[in-house]
Design an enzyme around this catalytic site. Structure first.
Site, PDB file in Angstrom:
ATOM      1  N   ASP A 115     -31.048  37.877 -22.831  1.00 44.91           N
ATOM      2  CA  ASP A 115     -30.483  37.238 -22.969  1.00 44.91           C
ATOM      3  C   ASP A 115     -30.456  36.338 -24.733  1.00 44.91           C
ATOM      4  OD1 ASP A 115     -31.607  33.630 -20.400  1.00 44.91           O
ATOM      5  OD2 ASP A 115     -29.990  34.090 -22.487  1.00 44.91           O
ATOM      6  N   ASP A 144     -23.778  35.336 -22.302  1.00 38.48           N
ATOM      7  CA  ASP A 144     -24.271  35.632 -23.094  1.00 38.48           C
ATOM      8  C   ASP A 144     -25.736  36.457 -22.227  1.00 38.48           C
ATOM      9  OD1 ASP A 144     -25.594  33.128 -21.418  1.00 38.48           O
ATOM     10  OD2 ASP A 144     -26.615  32.385 -23.445  1.00 38.48           O
ATOM     11  N   GLU A 145     -25.295  36.486 -21.896  1.00 42.96           N
ATOM     12  CA  GLU A 145     -26.369  38.147 -20.968  1.00 42.96           C
ATOM     13  C   GLU A 145     -26.077  38.649 -20.106  1.00 42.96           C
ATOM     14  OE1 GLU A 145     -28.744  34.512 -18.030  1.00 42.96           O
ATOM     15  OE2 GLU A 145     -27.397  34.059 -18.248  1.00 42.96           O
TER      16      GLU A 145
END
Length: 382
Positions: A6, A102-103
């Site tokens: 993350d 974003d992960e």
DNA sequence: TCTGGGGTCCTAGGACCC
DNA sequence: TCTGGGGTCCTAGGACCC
């Protein structure tokens, strides 16, 4: 074991990496460039320290810190970075999934040294992009995702069989993905406070009290399977745009111009993806009407802006009110299929040729080189 | 100045078909 | 005689995520 990556304050961190002037300063990234009329999309850790966080209206953030730095979101920059990180992670040769911009998730099987692996990933990302990530490792994706949040920023959390129960015990249930506001309310009423409380309930109990959502939660909490790879198909199920005006208006030609613009934007994206849509969803918000939503499925699928606009107007007629005040609106197309030519009717052929010519011009000379004249009214002030 | 904008999935009722 | 029961699709609305 699943390893969940993350990125820390992703958009804000990228802006700080790109622009040295912003480094070390409280910064927010807004979803649009009107800095007093937007919400915080991402806040740098310097801003978070002042109590600012994403989701907060920007005026409130500036109230907490008048000297706050502001940058309007630049989606293409973030997508580019995200794809580059994905490419870098691929080199590890594990099964890899995009969880969001974003992960990322990796199935690291029974890797003997998850801590070292996580460290290596973090330093590689930092070396290449000058931004940090937090990493969680656990027996399934839900717990790995939870773990990634427990030691932010730039941290690593590994949930093992040994520490599982103690970690769950000190973590509030609402930190779990899938436990939002209303689920939290329900479980609090049942006397469940921590992740451990949820973890120790059986499937029947959770289903009885939380329905399908509870069952999903049970399965995700206890699963030891790899993440499903079925979402490898990246075909979108819907494509939409919405817009909020600075204040409500009842001027029909203004509202119509905005709907036309939204329809054109949606249509253009459908054409880019080579999709056509059967169902048009319209959302209107105003002081008198509250939220009005309606959708309609048409027999003829389309990706033509004018057609989508016309259908949206038809749906809007259902509202049964002369000219309500409108503050925000959105058009979303769903029931998407791959477009197949040739078009059947002459009118469609003619319009098809028109939109093709428009797309060609806009692709060659830049967005909005050519556009329907009616949409220019949207540039007028309210 | 007083809450954006992009999505996914689920639910419950109604229409309709066999 | 006068209406069972299974299934699908559609719609409006809600919950949730980033």
């Amino acid at each position: 074991m699943i390893l969940h990556i993350d990125m820390d304050a992703f958009f804000a961190s990228i802006e700080q990496a790109v622009n040295p002037r912003l480094k070390g300063k409280p910064l927010i990234v807004g979803s649009r460039d009107n800095k007093m009329h937007t919400v915080v999309c991402a806040a740098s850790y310097e801003a978070k320290a002042l109590g600012i966080d994403s989701g907060m209206p920007s005026f409130a953030a500036f109230k907490l810190c008048p000297k706050l730095e502001f940058v309007a979101a630049d989606q293409s920059k973030y997508i580019w970075t995200s794809e580059e990180i994905f490419r870098l992670l691929k080199d590890y040769q594990f099964q890899l999934n995009y969880a969001s911009i974003d992960e990322f998730q990796m199935d690291i099987k029974s890797h003997p040294q998850p801590q070292e692996l996580a460290n290596d990933i973090k330093s590689k990302i930092y070396k290449n992009f000058k931004i940090t990530a937090s990493i969680g490792v656990a027996k399934n994706w839900l717990l790995a995702k939870l773990a990634s949040k427990l030691n932010k920023p730039n941290g690593i959390t590994i949930i093992t069989e040994e520490n599982l129960l103690s970690v769950l015990k000190k973590t509030p249930a609402e930190r779990l993905c899938g436990v939002g506001k209303s689920t939290t309310k329900i479980i609090h009423n049942l006397g469940l406070k921590t992740c451990l409380d949820l973890y120790q309930k059986d499937a029947d109990f959770l289903e009885k009290n939380l329905g399908q959502n509870g069952l999903n939660l049970y399965v995700s909490l206890h699963s030891t399977d790899s993440f499903e790879t079925d979402n490898q198909e990246t075909k979108p199920k819907s494509v939409g745009h919405s817009y909020t005006l600075p204040r409500a208006t009842k001027t029909p030609r203004f509202i119509q111009a905005w709907l036309r613009l939204l329809a054109e934007m949606v249509a253009q994206r459908l054409r880019q993806k080579n999709l056509i849509s059967e169902t048009i969803f319209l959302w209107l918000n105003g002081p008198e009407i509250g939220n009005f939503t309606a959708q309609k499925t048409f027999t003829q699928a389309t990706n033509d802006g004018f057609e989508i606009y016309s259908r949206a107007l038809k749906i809007m007629a259902q509202i049964g009110q002369e000219s309500p005040k409108i503050r925000a609106f959105g058009i979303t197309c769903s029931k998407l299929t791959t477009s197949s030519y040739p078009l059947l009717f002459n009118e469609q052929k003619r319009r098809g040729a028109l939109t093709k010519a428009m797309d060609t011009i806009n692709n060659r000379h830049g967005e909005n080189t050519i556009f329907p004249a009616i949409t220019i009214i949207t540039k007028e002030n309210l």
